[in-house]
Design an enzyme around this catalytic site. Structure first.
Site, PDB file in Angstrom:
ATOM      1  N   HIS A 109       0.820  -1.206   0.000  1.00 10.36           N
ATOM      2  CA  HIS A 109       0.000   0.000   0.000  1.00 10.36           C
ATOM      3  C   HIS A 109       0.867   1.275   0.000  1.00 10.36           C
ATOM      4  O   HIS A 109       0.930   1.963  -0.989  1.00 10.36           O
ATOM      5  CB  HIS A 109      -1.019   0.058   1.152  1.00 10.36           C
ATOM      6  CG  HIS A 109      -1.873  -1.158   1.242  1.00 10.36           C
ATOM      7  ND1 HIS A 109      -2.647  -1.586   0.190  1.00 10.36           N
ATOM      8  CD2 HIS A 109      -2.068  -2.067   2.244  1.00 10.36           C
ATOM      9  CE1 HIS A 109      -3.286  -2.697   0.547  1.00 10.36           C
ATOM     10  NE2 HIS A 109      -2.954  -3.012   1.782  1.00 10.36           N
ATOM     11  N   ASP A 145      -4.720  -8.325  -3.497  1.00 11.71           N
ATOM     12  CA  ASP A 145      -5.033  -8.086  -2.092  1.00 11.71           C
ATOM     13  C   ASP A 145      -6.300  -8.806  -1.622  1.00 11.71           C
ATOM     14  O   ASP A 145      -6.269 -10.015  -1.419  1.00 11.71           O
ATOM     15  CB  ASP A 145      -5.116  -6.562  -1.880  1.00 11.71           C
ATOM     16  CG  ASP A 145      -5.127  -6.156  -0.417  1.00 11.71           C
ATOM     17  OD1 ASP A 145      -5.041  -7.047   0.443  1.00 11.71           O
ATOM     18  OD2 ASP A 145      -5.231  -4.959  -0.113  1.00 11.71           O
TER      19      ASP A 145
END
Lengths: 448, 448
Positions: free
Chosen positions: A268, A319
């Protein structure tokens, strides 16, 4: 020895015509552009290398779109996490394996030939280890084997509920290890993948919330050559909590207190100051961008233009697996920047294709992040290859890098996918899709 | 009389089980939930109404992904427009029809059963009208007929190059009409669609750049019951130019000087002040959101949360057709808000599904914008229906509105599509896809 012949192929030197690729032991033996096919060659039109999906929580595929209903209070990442924790508690090993195998097949269909599984679901629902501490790692390895995808297994160290060694909640019980337990788990993970033809094992301190500074360092020391993955700066509240606890923002903390380099991937890294952006880019670490999930979870906007402008390395990950799509991840990185800056081709070099810039970045960064060594259509690299459906209308006027633009932005479709020289996808469909779908549905049936 | 039977169907009153739908003359005759199928009923699993694609420039499908390479200067909407203008000059009527027919088939595959074609390409490349002034409108009608999609044809009035009656550029020559020419064109458009079973003709002053105040009013007067479409506030430079020329922002100008109401659709309406947002919502007009194109073109972020919160009506359009996907448009509206506010389920009501909110809004707003009358699975509405592939893993745990969430956010796939009672799509593929693809490729071949 297998031989493939492509009318057009993306080589490290750029697009080439009439390319013959020979494969031995899952790796590319020779690449000959500008040649003729030989009898028996398997002939296709447009080829490029398979990509790495550098960040997956495979089990979350089973809850895709189950958290799109508004709760009584405002929803955010943290309320989503509660839904995810409830789902975690319902899953047994067979279900986890079935979900992962199907998710991995979808990844292959989408052009990913390797997955980095950020594996944090280790124990029974009450937190007791399975008789085999690496039971669920073995299930992930079995799912990789069933789907045929390449695996980089990243067992996760998770010890605390928040900064300051806050105690974990009961809902986090399946994730927890102390350092001794983690070392044993890591051994088990190495055994779990030993039967796979191409697998890498790294380590992943979950986040600065879940691992204290000394623990992060100790876990990283268990993988002296990497890969080492950690979640960082996904949420503004996490950044604020980190600053309150340590005086530093998460990425600052990693830069200053841990020391990060090319062995590291920061998943991220959404919320960066200008200084963090420059320093992270200079560190040689990879930013693991997961923009589809980051959109779904409302994480925020990664400063992609500044980071790439500073030479930062990146890769892409699916993810939460709310949607498994390599082109959607690549496209989202650029589109979010276009909305932010009200401009076009934000990440492309002058005169260059946006799709090619994104593809090249994700190919190199993904390979670095997952410890894959050489990638691309080149001798010595693993034979991870993707072709497009040459007749698709979106390719009617596409040439060179425009083929990648058509795939990423205009819905051109994948035809074939080979991983380590084995053809696993044809006509865009995984060869075992019906069986993997059926197993997935059956596994989830008790939860319906 | 045809009869369909659905295990689950989204009715105006919500999801119902075991629903029998009878169809006569392309419209729904009766809807009976909680019943049994009769012999000969065509049985399917999960049904919802087809959506309206309220804004398309069909010919632009032919240049999808051809403008993703960075130019020598910074790229934006205006540099993209130059690429588009060059493409416009290359197209003949056969090509335009072939591109449109294929694009319309893709729309049907994606769950759109009607298209609003914002039709501004009227003349020969040098600006001379075709012998039949509505030649290209007839080609659009023929493409709608070939694909089977419902058509709302929106002939565009375009007279100036910018605010202040600036002269048009030579590259805009194919778009231009004076008011007399436009009235003749409009008559031709009405004739062009007279052979279609379900078609509506509206009008579209292109924008405040291309049509002066008196011209906008005159064009609108030609469709006293609507629909009337206009581009507005897509670009910040357009807003600035409008303010400089008129003292008002584009949406202010439309509200104050033209007067807009439920007959009107403002395409994009991206850049709104808080006051414009409230007033547009209160006007009864529809905001025509095209977030995939608005992302591709770097337009900016529409204030969806504020606008929907104020009761504003909206629909979705595929605009440039860089990618034709109903779920992608719906998803993008929400995801862009999630990134902006760093929150989840931003547009959903408390306790409600985000997907359902988006779907219901786009169904009602799209129907209003395209003058469709009653829509939905209800007696009297046109039999525009979509089913999902019931066995898709993304539906394994989905119930009720979760089925829409799974379609919009998690890649669940369309199986069948009926338009006016005719089944046009099965297994997600238009029944004439191979022929329409071949015609498209052949049409574009001279440009390759």
């Amino acid at each position: 020895m297998t031989a493939l012949f492509f009318t057009r192929a993306l080589l490290p030197t750029g697009w080439a015509h009439d390319v013959r690729v020979t494969i031995a032991d899952g790796r590319i033996a020779a690449v000959t552009p500008g040649t003729q096919p030989e009898p028996g060659d398997d002939r296709h039109a447009i080829a490029f290398p398979g990509l790495a999906n550098l960040h997956s929580h495979a089990f979350q595929r089973g809850m895709a779109a189950l958290a799109e209903t508004a709760g009584p209070n405002d929803d955010d990442f943290w309320s989503w996490r509660e839904t995810m924790y409830r789902f975690v508690l319902t899953l047994d090993p067979d279900q986890i394996e079935a979900i992962a195998a199907y998710a991995f097949a979808e990844m292959l269909e989408s052009g990913f030939t390797t997955v980095g599984e950020f594996h944090y679901l280790h124990h029974q629902p009450d937190g007791a280890p399975y008789a085999n501490r690496a039971e669920l790692a073995e299930r992930i390895a079995a799912a990789a084997s069933a789907s045929g995808i390449g695996l980089t297994l990243l067992p996760v160290f998770y010890a605390h509920g928040n900064f300051g060694d806050a105690p974990p909640s009961p809902r986090q019980a399946r994730f927890l290890n102390d350092l001794d337990g983690f070392a044993a788990l890591l051994d088990g993970c190495r055994r779990a993948v030993s039967g796979l033809d191409t697998a890498v094992v790294g380590v992943a301190p979950h986040s600065l919330r879940a691992a204290a500074q000394a623990e992060v360092a100790a876990v990283a020391a268990l993988a002296p050559d990497g890969p080492i993955h950690i979640h960082a700066a996904e949420q503004v509240r996490e950044v604020a909590d980190c600053e309150a606890a340590t005086g530093l923002r998460p990425v600052e903390f990693l830069l200053d207190r841990i020391g990060i380099d090319a062995r590291w991937t920061l998943i991220h890294a959404t919320h960066l100051t200008a200084g963090e952006t420059r320093r992270l880019a200079a560190s040689g670490a990879v930013a693991g961008l997961c923009p589809v999930t980051e959109s779904n979870l409302g994480d925020g906007i990664f400063p992609a233009a500044d980071y790439l402008g500073a030479g930062g390395r990146f890769g892409i990950g699916t993810d939460s697996n709310i949607l498994i799509s390599a082109p959607d991840e690549l496209k989202a990185i650029e589109y979010i920047q276009r909305l932010k800056y009200r401009a076009r081709n934000v990440l492309a070099p002058k005169g260059g294709s946006t799709g090619r810039r994104l593809f090249d970045g994700a190919l190199a960064g993904g390979a670095q992040a997952l410890g894959l060594g050489a990638v691309g259509i080149a001798p010595g690299a693993r034979a991870d290859l993707v072709t497009l459906q040459a007749g698709h209308p979106s390719l009617a006027l596409a040439q060179g890098d425009g083929l990648l633009d058509a795939w990423i932005f205009a819905g051109a479709r994948i035809d074939r996918v080979w991983r380590a020289g084995r053809q696993l996808v044809a006509g865009g469909v995984h060869r075992d899709r019906p069986a993997l779908e059926a197993r997935y549905r059956k596994a989830l049936q008790p939860l319906a």
